[in-house]
Design a protein around this motif. Sequence first.
Motif, PDB file in Angstrom:
ATOM      1  N   ARG A 150     -78.914   5.654  17.009  1.00 53.96           N
ATOM      2  CA  ARG A 150     -79.801   4.637  16.419  1.00 53.96           C
ATOM      3  C   ARG A 150     -79.023   3.325  16.410  1.00 53.96           C
ATOM      4  NH1 ARG A 150     -81.192   9.412  13.974  1.00 53.96           N
ATOM      5  NH2 ARG A 150     -83.437   9.779  13.693  1.00 53.96           N
ATOM      6  N   SER A 151     -79.054   2.643  17.532  1.00 54.12           N
ATOM      7  CA  SER A 151     -78.244   1.447  17.694  1.00 54.12           C
ATOM      8  C   SER A 151     -78.766   0.302  16.841  1.00 54.12           C
ATOM      9  CB  SER A 151     -78.227   1.030  19.164  1.00 54.12           C
ATOM     10  OG  SER A 151     -77.333  -0.040  19.378  1.00 54.12           O
ATOM     11  N   ARG A 152     -77.856  -0.557  16.412  1.00 53.59           N
ATOM     12  CA  ARG A 152     -78.190  -1.678  15.538  1.00 53.59           C
ATOM     13  C   ARG A 152     -79.268  -2.573  16.152  1.00 53.59           C
ATOM     14  NH1 ARG A 152     -73.626  -3.760  15.706  1.00 53.59           N
ATOM     15  NH2 ARG A 152     -73.988  -5.674  16.900  1.00 53.59           N
ATOM     16  N   ASP A 153     -80.335  -2.767  15.392  1.00 57.02           N
ATOM     17  CA  ASP A 153     -81.456  -3.639  15.790  1.00 57.02           C
ATOM     18  C   ASP A 153     -82.097  -3.216  17.110  1.00 57.02           C
ATOM     19  OD1 ASP A 153     -81.111  -5.252  13.515  1.00 57.02           O
ATOM     20  OD2 ASP A 153     -79.592  -6.472  14.526  1.00 57.02           O
ATOM     21  N   GLY A 154     -81.861  -1.966  17.527  1.00 55.48           N
ATOM     22  CA  GLY A 154     -82.510  -1.451  18.739  1.00 55.48           C
ATOM     23  C   GLY A 154     -81.874  -1.877  20.050  1.00 55.48           C
ATOM     24  N   TRP A 155     -80.720  -2.544  20.002  1.00 59.81           N
ATOM     25  CA  TRP A 155     -80.082  -3.033  21.234  1.00 59.81           C
ATOM     26  C   TRP A 155     -79.263  -1.942  21.923  1.00 59.81           C
ATOM     27  CZ3 TRP A 155     -81.410  -7.327  23.535  1.00 59.81           C
ATOM     28  CH2 TRP A 155     -81.863  -8.427  22.804  1.00 59.81           C
ATOM     29  N   TYR A 156     -79.382  -1.903  23.260  1.00 59.78           N
ATOM     30  CA  TYR A 156     -78.520  -1.050  24.084  1.00 59.78           C
ATOM     31  C   TYR A 156     -78.039  -1.859  25.283  1.00 59.78           C
ATOM     32  CZ  TYR A 156     -79.843   3.053  21.433  1.00 59.78           C
ATOM     33  OH  TYR A 156     -80.026   3.966  20.418  1.00 59.78           O
ATOM     34  N   LEU A 157     -76.776  -1.668  25.624  1.00 59.25           N
ATOM     35  CA  LEU A 157     -76.214  -2.291  26.821  1.00 59.25           C
ATOM     36  C   LEU A 157     -76.469  -1.343  27.987  1.00 59.25           C
ATOM     37  CD1 LEU A 157     -74.555  -4.684  27.959  1.00 59.25           C
ATOM     38  CD2 LEU A 157     -72.496  -3.306  27.542  1.00 59.25           C
ATOM     39  N   ALA A 158     -77.315  -1.779  28.931  1.00 61.41           N
ATOM     40  CA  ALA A 158     -77.718  -0.954  30.070  1.00 61.41           C
ATOM     41  C   ALA A 158     -77.024  -1.442  31.331  1.00 61.41           C
ATOM     42  CB  ALA A 158     -79.236  -1.016  30.255  1.00 61.41           C
ATOM     43  N   GLU A 159     -76.480  -0.503  32.090  1.00 61.40           N
ATOM     44  CA  GLU A 159     -75.753  -0.859  33.311  1.00 61.40           C
ATOM     45  C   GLU A 159     -76.143   0.058  34.462  1.00 61.40           C
ATOM     46  OE1 GLU A 159     -71.230  -1.651  33.609  1.00 61.40           O
ATOM     47  OE2 GLU A 159     -71.513   0.366  34.426  1.00 61.40           O
ATOM     48  N   ASN A 160     -76.434  -0.547  35.613  1.00 62.63           N
ATOM     49  CA  ASN A 160     -76.594   0.163  36.880  1.00 62.63           C
ATOM     50  C   ASN A 160     -75.535  -0.357  37.835  1.00 62.63           C
ATOM     51  OD1 ASN A 160     -78.911   1.169  35.688  1.00 62.63           O
ATOM     52  ND2 ASN A 160     -80.178   0.928  37.510  1.00 62.63           N
ATOM     53  N   ALA A 161     -74.754   0.540  38.412  1.00 60.58           N
ATOM     54  CA  ALA A 161     -73.682   0.126  39.316  1.00 60.58           C
ATOM     55  C   ALA A 161     -73.726   0.975  40.579  1.00 60.58           C
ATOM     56  CB  ALA A 161     -72.320   0.270  38.637  1.00 60.58           C
ATOM     57  N   SER A 162     -73.830   0.318  41.725  1.00 61.40           N
ATOM     58  CA  SER A 162     -73.802   1.040  42.998  1.00 61.40           C
ATOM     59  C   SER A 162     -72.386   1.520  43.276  1.00 61.40           C
ATOM     60  CB  SER A 162     -74.288   0.134  44.134  1.00 61.40           C
ATOM     61  OG  SER A 162     -74.184   0.810  45.382  1.00 61.40           O
ATOM     62  N   GLN A 163     -72.240   2.825  43.465  1.00 63.20           N
ATOM     63  CA  GLN A 163     -70.940   3.417  43.805  1.00 63.20           C
ATOM     64  C   GLN A 163     -70.718   3.472  45.309  1.00 63.20           C
ATOM     65  OE1 GLN A 163     -69.012   4.542  40.823  1.00 63.20           O
ATOM     66  NE2 GLN A 163     -70.643   3.155  40.201  1.00 63.20           N
ATOM     67  N   HIS A 164     -71.832   3.509  46.051  1.00 58.01           N
ATOM     68  CA  HIS A 164     -71.760   3.572  47.515  1.00 58.01           C
ATOM     69  C   HIS A 164     -73.148   3.276  48.049  1.00 58.01           C
ATOM     70  CE1 HIS A 164     -72.107   5.639  51.459  1.00 58.01           C
ATOM     71  NE2 HIS A 164     -70.881   5.187  51.629  1.00 58.01           N
ATOM     72  N   ALA A 165     -73.230   2.318  48.965  1.00 60.99           N
ATOM     73  CA  ALA A 165     -74.514   1.970  49.581  1.00 60.99           C
ATOM     74  C   ALA A 165     -74.347   1.932  51.096  1.00 60.99           C
ATOM     75  CB  ALA A 165     -75.019   0.633  49.058  1.00 60.99           C
ATOM     76  N   ALA A 166     -75.186   2.697  51.798  1.00 60.98           N
ATOM     77  CA  ALA A 166     -75.156   2.739  53.261  1.00 60.98           C
ATOM     78  C   ALA A 166     -76.373   3.508  53.743  1.00 60.98           C
ATOM     79  CB  ALA A 166     -73.876   3.405  53.771  1.00 60.98           C
ATOM     80  N   ALA A 167     -76.748   3.276  55.005  1.00 62.19           N
ATOM     81  CA  ALA A 167     -77.807   4.039  55.671  1.00 62.19           C
ATOM     82  C   ALA A 167     -79.139   3.978  54.934  1.00 62.19           C
ATOM     83  CB  ALA A 167     -77.382   5.501  55.855  1.00 62.19           C
ATOM     84  N   GLY A 168     -79.361   2.925  54.152  1.00 68.63           N
ATOM     85  CA  GLY A 168     -80.636   2.759  53.465  1.00 68.63           C
ATOM     86  C   GLY A 168     -80.720   3.405  52.098  1.00 68.63           C
TER      87      GLY A 168
END
Length: 259
Positions: free
Chosen positions: A214-232
Amino acid sequence: MTIASLLEPVTGQPGPARLTHAADWMQGRTLYGGASALVAYTMATRAFADLPPLRAGQIAFVAPVGEEIALSAEIIRQGRNVTQVRSEIISDGKVALSAFWLFAEGREANALQPAPPPENWPGPPEDTQEVTHSFAPSFVAKNFELRHGQTRGDDRGATVRRWARLTEAHDLDPVSKLVLMGDVMPPGAMRVMQRQGSISSINWSFNVLDPESRSRDGWYLAENASQHAAAGYSSERLRLWDADGRQVLDGIQCVAVFG
């Protein structure tokens, strides 16, 4: 339109359901991935009472999810501590989303390894600037408040990180909120695309690190990180931290990169 309105047709009974309030959660032709996953999760929890806390989920985004759907849920295995449930969303007679949920009671810890705090902590959300929604999908602008989670000018590589919270008052339980918000950021591969093109999530697998978050004031730190991108395709790591820097969700995702 509230998230409760979207989930109201999900009764836990198998069969047809009409998501009459889906418009505000659409991403192109389909329901936003977090919202469609939440529909499947809600189907599982309403179909089977007294399930233990959710520990993990595996989601396959097979086809677009619209207003007219059918729902199903079944217990695959139920042991003393662990219950495994499969729920599916059917569209036009075919599977549009298939989800596998692992519910498990807590046990006395025999291993302790806390998740580390996020690298390059951006500071609390109230100290960061608001993000405009000029390039965001309409469902983000309608349902989320975003703030910067990366220092401007830094090399952000193939990572997208934002503070996010729901703008509506809601009564979601902690896990439902994590399911809804865990896929809110665009893929990190977006930052290293060589030309403009669309991006589509194919699957999403995640572990719930704190089912009582139950994070304070409803805030969450969201992260998407590409670990490897190739061939579409891009292999992405998805993480959520609460407002105090405690990681609460850890996941991976395969994304199709078009163009």
